[in-house]
Motif scaffolding. Structure first.
Motif, PDB file in Angstrom:
ATOM      1  N   LEU A 288       2.991   4.690  -4.531  1.00  0.00           N
ATOM      2  CA  LEU A 288       1.716   5.356  -4.243  1.00  0.00           C
ATOM      3  C   LEU A 288       1.039   4.722  -3.028  1.00  0.00           C
ATOM      4  O   LEU A 288       0.510   5.422  -2.158  1.00  0.00           O
ATOM      5  CB  LEU A 288       0.789   5.276  -5.463  1.00  0.00           C
ATOM      6  N   ALA A 289       1.071   3.402  -2.965  1.00  0.00           N
ATOM      7  CA  ALA A 289       0.431   2.716  -1.831  1.00  0.00           C
ATOM      8  C   ALA A 289       1.153   3.046  -0.535  1.00  0.00           C
ATOM      9  O   ALA A 289       0.519   3.241   0.519  1.00  0.00           O
ATOM     10  CB  ALA A 289       0.412   1.203  -2.075  1.00  0.00           C
ATOM     11  N   SER A 290       2.478   3.147  -0.583  1.00  0.00           N
ATOM     12  CA  SER A 290       3.230   3.457   0.634  1.00  0.00           C
ATOM     13  C   SER A 290       2.959   4.890   1.092  1.00  0.00           C
ATOM     14  O   SER A 290       2.837   5.168   2.290  1.00  0.00           O
ATOM     15  CB  SER A 290       4.719   3.233   0.404  1.00  0.00           C
ATOM     16  N   GLU A 291       2.858   5.806   0.137  1.00  0.00           N
ATOM     17  CA  GLU A 291       2.536   7.188   0.518  1.00  0.00           C
ATOM     18  C   GLU A 291       1.159   7.265   1.168  1.00  0.00           C
ATOM     19  O   GLU A 291       0.941   8.026   2.114  1.00  0.00           O
ATOM     20  CB  GLU A 291       2.599   8.089  -0.714  1.00  0.00           C
ATOM     21  N   SER A 292       0.239   6.474   0.668  1.00  0.00           N
ATOM     22  CA  SER A 292      -1.088   6.453   1.283  1.00  0.00           C
ATOM     23  C   SER A 292      -1.017   5.865   2.695  1.00  0.00           C
ATOM     24  O   SER A 292      -1.697   6.323   3.606  1.00  0.00           O
ATOM     25  CB  SER A 292      -2.033   5.651   0.383  1.00  0.00           C
ATOM     26  N   ALA A 293      -0.151   4.880   2.880  1.00  0.00           N
ATOM     27  CA  ALA A 293      -0.084   4.196   4.172  1.00  0.00           C
ATOM     28  C   ALA A 293       0.696   4.967   5.227  1.00  0.00           C
ATOM     29  O   ALA A 293       0.328   4.981   6.402  1.00  0.00           O
ATOM     30  CB  ALA A 293       0.520   2.800   3.991  1.00  0.00           C
ATOM     31  N   ILE A 294       1.825   5.604   4.841  1.00  0.00           N
ATOM     32  CA  ILE A 294       2.700   6.230   5.853  1.00  0.00           C
ATOM     33  C   ILE A 294       3.302   7.564   5.390  1.00  0.00           C
ATOM     34  O   ILE A 294       4.174   8.102   6.069  1.00  0.00           O
ATOM     35  CB  ILE A 294       3.869   5.301   6.266  1.00  0.00           C
ATOM     36  N   LEU A 295       2.916   8.079   4.212  1.00  0.00           N
ATOM     37  CA  LEU A 295       3.517   9.253   3.568  1.00  0.00           C
ATOM     38  C   LEU A 295       4.934   8.983   3.073  1.00  0.00           C
ATOM     39  O   LEU A 295       5.222   9.096   1.899  1.00  0.00           O
ATOM     40  CB  LEU A 295       3.537  10.491   4.466  1.00  0.00           C
ATOM     41  N   CYS A 296       5.841   8.625   4.008  1.00  0.00           N
ATOM     42  CA  CYS A 296       7.220   8.332   3.605  1.00  0.00           C
ATOM     43  C   CYS A 296       7.884   7.571   4.735  1.00  0.00           C
ATOM     44  O   CYS A 296       7.481   7.689   5.880  1.00  0.00           O
ATOM     45  CB  CYS A 296       7.987   9.640   3.337  1.00  0.00           C
ATOM     46  N   PRO A 297       8.920   6.783   4.419  1.00  0.00           N
ATOM     47  CA  PRO A 297       9.671   6.129   5.496  1.00  0.00           C
ATOM     48  C   PRO A 297      10.518   7.155   6.238  1.00  0.00           C
ATOM     49  O   PRO A 297      10.767   8.246   5.745  1.00  0.00           O
ATOM     50  CB  PRO A 297      10.537   5.100   4.755  1.00  0.00           C
TER      51      PRO A 297
END
Lengths: 446, 446
Positions: A288-297
């Motif tokens: 969830l935190a990564s999606e907030s930060a960059i959506l997806c790699p």
């Protein structure tokens, strides 16, 4: 300004500024508290100079990529776009490509880790994983325990989240268990909230030492007894110069350890692909935190690496890197013994760095401009502490320059040290302020 | 556990847990305050179903990539690695590749922006730029002003930094100046710290409306008078269906606006390349924050996009996308008029979305499971508000499905709406809790 003003015209009329804004920065009064310690490193400008070809840089942590099979990797990149383009160029899973997560399990198995693809979160380099872990756990004023010294980029993250870093000493066998025990007990007595222990067990950056096999379960036991999560940062684990990799701490404790891995040193950093392996509930929050930060790699990056792992002899490539870096380590250690007999240093069994204690009285940061003038660069030890220690140390990296350049760099450094020692014996030490260079020296120092 | 425990053995002995840890999550008591509102969206599981091929998804924001020249893009990817591999695969500048930053200026010139490459910071998609801007400015409890409705991914970022989002109404011409004036005046009277206005001026996500040429200087003037920074998020600006792009707000105010751009919609999201243009002092801090978060953006991705811009007819491709999406917009609007005469909707002049008000009494979230059962998916309006509004709206996207599928999807939706309306007229409305689906619905909804 009225409605008649057309776009393209400069705004006129009164231009009030927010509280405490200045002519140089209209928004000075608007920044969040977490930015207040944020500034460019003083040594950053020097490194711009240090990147000139005539300077031997023993400062950077860039892997040496010329041995990679660029023709093959280029063909793989082409094939990914031509055969899987509408996936490679599209948004993907916030957690990362499932095929790559399977392959990451194979990589980690070399260090004894058994995990499930669901446990893995792919990130924009392991730096992002560390940022996200810190985001999940650290409130301002919380304690993060880290080795003394510790990775400059980690200290930057901890500072960005306003953590209070407490250092625990290292010796030649890694973090000292008794010191960790005492530190955690003291912090508990003081009622401090310790959020995690950040450790680089293998071929430490910057110290070059490795946590011994014997100490690993002790460190885990101490952390567990104090209810402290362990963040195991392991970019160099497969780059050991002798014997098999030691078992990762995560391999014996899947609930108490967040493991961070990376392809930056075993393959190439330019794709920016790293990962975290975390206990189930933490992993869900990481996604969830990564999606907030960059959506997806990046799918393009992930599929390129996935193709490399699937079709190239990546283990053979890691072995080639190990031999390359061992030769450079030998060149570095040999040159130190020849040219800097009054210094002491660690002899790393892998990785990129040695940690050098300068002769008495020298200040590594004060000396740096003179070193760059003498066409050699290093990172002053103060970069690797949150509290101003380290002025008597330098980190020397042997990953990027050739053995001849390494020897030449150490020879130049010895000349600077010698001249500096003479000055010190005549006039006493200089006066650099400790700790100033902790902030973001830039990706060159990764 | 004692020193004799070998790595590989499970940890035994007492396993105390941190305060408030549970069997399901040993670390439950250790998370930072910012994570407390963090949870997977309730609608997330539904979207896993919605991604099945038999479902017409009018939910996602994925661009349609099949028109891209994949053969050429694949060759470019190959050439980048084979000719510039030791750069493409290496760490790069924290600010981003200078050549790409130059090319980004060309892209922005189409919307009247004149800037210097130094003003640009390349990020892992513009989502990361938004994360970093929020990190720089927002302390917990600070106000961010956003349109009502606003982009779900932005609301997620603001929540992650514990901002208090205050909505300002939109109408068919974008954010309403009088409402912005009143809101900012009220907030000033209450002594609240407003850190920025977040706005999507072109082809708004989700509302589909565009801030009119006349209103742009008024919005800027109001923000400037109140000392409020404007964050102009512009992923869709070049995807207008008629006429030339409107001048960006950044084109008339380079000190009061942070502009966010992206290649995700005009080229491809899979490289994860976006950018921010910010006033000088802010830009410096953005670079430091980005280095702390990810060290540097991917050189491989940046050079691939740089090659595409340099050698392909990217403007022609944008034109092709405009025509493709216009046709789909027409299919969507035509189908709405035919099948959903009791609803109302916006008619977007560009971009990906229309914003549909359901017939009275319907609850978009309560209805979603029935829609998915009827093989059509949308995003309920509540996702786009921080305060639980929006249950009477849905966002329909026309970017990804073909025109025939769009018509079929709207036909299915009309069937669900009709059945639901009948139920409502018999039994009254259902009882979904508002606001629950704001958190991270995942990259599918970008």
């Amino acid at each position: 300004m009225t409605e008649e003003t057309r776009p393209g015209e400069p705004l006129s009329g009164p231009t009030p500024t927010p509280a405490a804004g200045t002519r140089l920065d209209r928004w000075l009064g608007a920044y969040a508290a977490r930015t207040h310690g944020m500034r460019a490193s003083e040594i950053r400008a020097l490194f711009a100079v240090a990147n000139r070809p005539e300077v031997v840089s023993l400062a950077g942590g860039m892997p040496y990529l010329e041995g990679l099979p660029l023709d093959v990797i280029g063909e793989l990149a082409q094939r990914v776009v031509q055969t899987r383009g509408t996936t490679a160029l599209q948004y993907g899973s916030g957690q990362g490509d499932e095929g790559l997560r399977e392959q990451i399990l194979e990589v980690m198995r070399l260090e004894g880790i058994e995990a499930h693809p669901d446990d893995v979160v792919v990130t924009t380099g392991s730096q992002q994983a560390l940022d996200l872990v810190t985001r999940l756990f650290v409130d301002p004023g919380d304690v993060v325990v880290a080795e003394a010294p510790s990775y400059v980029g980690a200290l930057g993250v901890f500072r960005a989240y306003e953590a209070d870093v407490v250092h625990v000493p290292l010796d030649a066998h890694g973090i000292v268990p008794e010191a960790l025990e005492t530190t955690l007990a003291d912090l508990a007595r003081e009622g401090r909230r310790v959020k995690f222990l950040y450790t680089i067990p293998n071929f430490h950056n910057p110290a070059g030492v490795t946590l011994s096999r014997e100490r690993r379960p002790r460190i885990l036991e101490i952390a567990q007894r104090h209810g402290v999560l362990v963040v195991e940062d392991n970019p160099y684990g497969l780059l050991g110069f002798e014997g098999d990799p030691l078992p990762a701490m995560r391999s014996v404790d899947d609930e108490g350890v967040i493991y961070l891995g990376s392809f930056s040193k075993t393959f190439a950093p330019g794709y920016r692909v790293g990962w975290a392996v975390a206990p189930h509930a933490v992993r869900e929050k990481l996604v969830l935190a990564s999606e907030s930060a960059i959506l997806c790699p990046s799918n393009a990056s992930q599929l390129a690496i996935s193709g490399y792992l699937a079709t190239c002899d990546w283990k053979g490539q890691v072995k080639a890197f190990r031999e390359l870096y061992r030769e450079r380590r030998d060149a570095m250690i040999g040159a130190l013994a020849e040219h800097l007999p009054d210094a002491t240093w660690t002899v790393p069994d892998g990785g990129f760095y040695t940690w050098v204690r300068l002769p008495d009285g020298l200040d590594a940061k004060a000396m740096l401009p003179r070193a760059v003038t003498a066409r050699v660069a290093y990172v002053p030890g103060t970069a690797f502490y949150a509290d101003g220690q380290g002025a008597d140390h330098v980190r020397l990296s042997f990953c990027f320059p050739t053995p001849d350049r390494i020897r030449e760099g150490v020879r130049r450094l010895a000349g600077v040290v010698s001249a500096e020692s003479e000055l010190v014996s005549l006039f006493g030490t200089g006066g650099a302020r400790p700790g100033d260079d902790m902030q973001s020296p830039g990706p060159d120092l990764a």
